[in-house]
Design an enzyme around this catalytic site. Structure first.
Site, mmCIF file in Angstrom:
data_model
loop_
_atom_site.group_PDB
_atom_site.id
_atom_site.type_symbol
_atom_site.label_atom_id
_atom_site.label_comp_id
_atom_site.label_asym_id
_atom_site.label_seq_id
_atom_site.Cartn_x
_atom_site.Cartn_y
_atom_site.Cartn_z
ATOM 1 N N HIS A 1 9.053 0.344 8.835
ATOM 2 C CA HIS A 1 8.493 1.208 7.542
ATOM 3 C C HIS A 1 7.046 1.419 7.892
ATOM 4 C CE1 HIS A 1 7.781 3.829 4.205
ATOM 5 N NE2 HIS A 1 6.873 2.787 3.862
ATOM 6 N N ASP A 2 6.268 0.151 8.430
ATOM 7 C CA ASP A 2 4.971 0.281 8.686
ATOM 8 C C ASP A 2 4.784 -0.386 9.988
ATOM 9 O OD1 ASP A 2 2.365 0.843 8.498
ATOM 10 O OD2 ASP A 2 2.017 -0.487 6.784
ATOM 11 N N ALA A 3 4.835 0.096 11.310
ATOM 12 C CA ALA A 3 4.845 -0.418 12.627
ATOM 13 C C ALA A 3 3.384 -0.314 12.782
ATOM 14 C CB ALA A 3 5.717 -0.050 13.435
ATOM 15 N N ASN A 4 2.292 -0.968 12.228
ATOM 16 C CA ASN A 4 0.869 -1.010 12.483
ATOM 17 C C ASN A 4 0.536 -2.199 13.237
ATOM 18 O OD1 ASN A 4 -0.261 -3.078 10.645
ATOM 19 N ND2 ASN A 4 0.690 -1.601 9.028
#
Length: 245
Positions: free
Chosen positions: A171-174
């Site tokens: 969901h949040d591949a940072n």
């Protein structure tokens, strides 16, 4: 990789636990509270994000305790409250089970130790304990101090491709959710709201999210050892093992 033995247990008073009984013998409500670990002087650090993540040393274990907290405008209104739609579909339980599945696939993700939800009426609050990745830094920390080699960017791309080959959407591949340990192994973390998805079209969006994160931090930080030219190294590593059909 062994098959993880997990047990779900309802101890009454609205508490439900999911845990690996090869790591802990019996979960307790207290082990999911900051006060419990503070009293025993076992908190060794913390990280700020949505809420506070605690680092704990307990009986030769290094753990990370995260209380589930909402972000954005909704978080200002509801803080840590979630609509209860069933124990199995609660966010701590879903993340625990997804991590266990990925570990079985051989992916470098945290080992899930125990999950807890506390239901009151139609809402619940939840927590997750995972094993800490020792000797590691997130990609943001690393790039603020030194550049990565071409082979390291290849390894990051391969780690993302391996996750996608298992059909896992992040969901949040940072850059703060990518870790590099002292043996140069790449780890992916924070799988809240992540899940398995069919198809391949969404995978490009995961890569785009990482690129946006790199560009944002390049703009924000006076010293940030990354240039757009290096992005291709990551893509090359990704395409070397990615399955698209």
């Amino acid at each position: 990789m062994r098959n993880m033995a997990t047990i779900r247990q309802d101890l009454g008073a609205g508490h439900h636990f999911l845990f690996d009984d090869a790591i802990i013998g019996e979960p307790s409500i207290d082990m999911f509270t900051q006060e419990h670990w503070q009293f025993q002087n076992k908190i060794t650090g913390h990280a700020k994000g949505r809420g506070t993540t605690l680092f704990i040393e307990h009986e030769q274990h290094s753990w990370v305790l995260r209380h589930f907290q909402r972000g954005g405008l909704v978080g200002k209104l509801l803080s840590d409250q979630y609509l209860f739609l069933g124990v199995e579909s609660s966010r701590p339980f879903e993340e625990f089970k997804l991590l266990a599945e990925m570990r079985k696939e051989g992916l470098n993700v945290p080992v899930p130790v125990a999950a807890n939800i506390h239901r009151r009426g139609v809402i619940y609050r939840g927590d997750l304990i995972t094993q800490r990745i020792l000797g590691s830094q997130d990609l943001h920390q690393v790039l603020c101090h030194e550049p990565l080699s071409e082979s390291q960017w290849h390894a990051i791309g391969r780690a993302l491709a391996a996750m996608h080959n298992c059909q896992v959407y992040h969901h949040d591949a940072n850059i703060r959710n990518i870790m590099i340990d002292d043996k140069q192994a790449i780890w992916l973390i924070d799988f809240d709201r992540c899940r398995k998805r069919q198809g391949h079209q969404w995978k490009t969006g995961n890569l785009d999210r990482l690129l946006r994160s790199l560009l944002k931090e390049k703009e924000k930080n006076a010293i940030f050892h990354w240039s757009m030219d290096e992005w291709q190294h990551c893509l090359n590593g990704y395409s070397s093992i990615a399955r698209t059909a």
